[in-house]
Design a protein around this motif. Structure first.
Motif, mmCIF file in Angstrom:
data_model
loop_
_atom_site.group_PDB
_atom_site.id
_atom_site.type_symbol
_atom_site.label_atom_id
_atom_site.label_comp_id
_atom_site.label_asym_id
_atom_site.label_seq_id
_atom_site.Cartn_x
_atom_site.Cartn_y
_atom_site.Cartn_z
ATOM 1 N N LYS A 1 88.168 67.236 -0.347
ATOM 2 C CA LYS A 1 87.957 66.612 0.787
ATOM 3 C C LYS A 1 86.666 66.380 1.269
ATOM 4 N N GLN A 2 85.876 67.766 1.380
ATOM 5 C CA GLN A 2 84.364 67.617 1.803
ATOM 6 C C GLN A 2 83.592 66.851 0.770
ATOM 7 N N LEU A 3 84.003 66.654 -0.293
ATOM 8 C CA LEU A 3 83.178 65.774 -1.449
ATOM 9 C C LEU A 3 83.392 64.375 -1.102
ATOM 10 N N VAL A 4 84.549 63.928 -0.547
ATOM 11 C CA VAL A 4 84.949 62.578 -0.306
ATOM 12 C C VAL A 4 84.141 62.229 1.129
ATOM 13 N N VAL A 5 84.005 63.427 1.947
ATOM 14 C CA VAL A 5 83.253 63.020 3.338
ATOM 15 C C VAL A 5 81.772 63.033 3.036
ATOM 16 N N THR A 6 81.187 64.045 1.914
ATOM 17 C CA THR A 6 79.845 63.810 1.579
ATOM 18 C C THR A 6 79.476 62.394 1.022
ATOM 19 N N GLY B 1 82.674 75.171 -15.672
ATOM 20 C CA GLY B 1 82.304 75.114 -14.164
ATOM 21 C C GLY B 1 83.680 75.082 -13.337
ATOM 22 N N ALA B 2 83.353 75.328 -12.197
ATOM 23 C CA ALA B 2 84.390 75.473 -11.184
ATOM 24 C C ALA B 2 84.854 74.031 -10.805
ATOM 25 N N ARG B 3 86.061 74.040 -10.524
ATOM 26 C CA ARG B 3 86.826 72.875 -10.005
ATOM 27 C C ARG B 3 87.163 72.955 -8.449
ATOM 28 N N PRO B 4 86.796 71.797 -7.565
ATOM 29 C CA PRO B 4 87.060 71.940 -6.325
ATOM 30 C C PRO B 4 88.354 72.165 -6.072
#
Length: 129
Positions: free
Chosen positions: A46-51, A37-40
């Motif tokens: 950064k969006q994952l941290v904000v999420t 699968g894809a790696r961010p």
């Protein structure tokens, strides 16, 4: 006369106090994803941290200033900077995040310090020849 009654006069000690509390804290973190699968990329990380902040602490948490100082896509490792008053919010949000793009994931906080230099080297990763 014995030491009784002299108090601590015989003991020498030095007390060091920081002039003020550290403005920022730094965290070395690693995102663990199942193989495949894809790696961010950096922006997605950064969006994952904000999420993570939004899911646990709402819009106020999502507004917490967090900077991604370094990010290595190969190892999914990063150094984050957050204002010291937001350290617990960030740490708890990262710890409780469990999905990225419908895949199980986990953030691991490897180190934390009010001093960036303390995260520049990790003796546990030292390789001796």
């Amino acid at each position: 006369r014995g030491p009784a009654g002299r108090g601590m006069a015989g003991a020498a000690f030095e007390r060091r106090v920081l002039r003020r509390a550290a403005e920022h804290h730094y965290l070395r973190v690693r995102l663990e994803l199942p193989d495949g699968g894809a790696r961010p990329n950096a922006a997605q990380f950064k969006q994952l941290v904000v999420t993570a902040l939004r899911e646990l602490h709402g819009e106020v948490g999502a507004a917490l200033p967090v900077d991604v100082l370094t990010y290595e896509e190969k190892t999914l490792s990063a150094i984050l900077r957050v204002i010291s008053s937001g350290l617990v919010k960030l740490w708890s949000a990262l710890t409780l995040l469990s999905f990225y793009q419908n895949r199980r994931c986990a953030f691991r906080v490897l180190q934390t310090s009010p001093f960036l230099l303390a995260l520049s080297g990790n003796s546990r990763e030292l390789v001796l020849d």
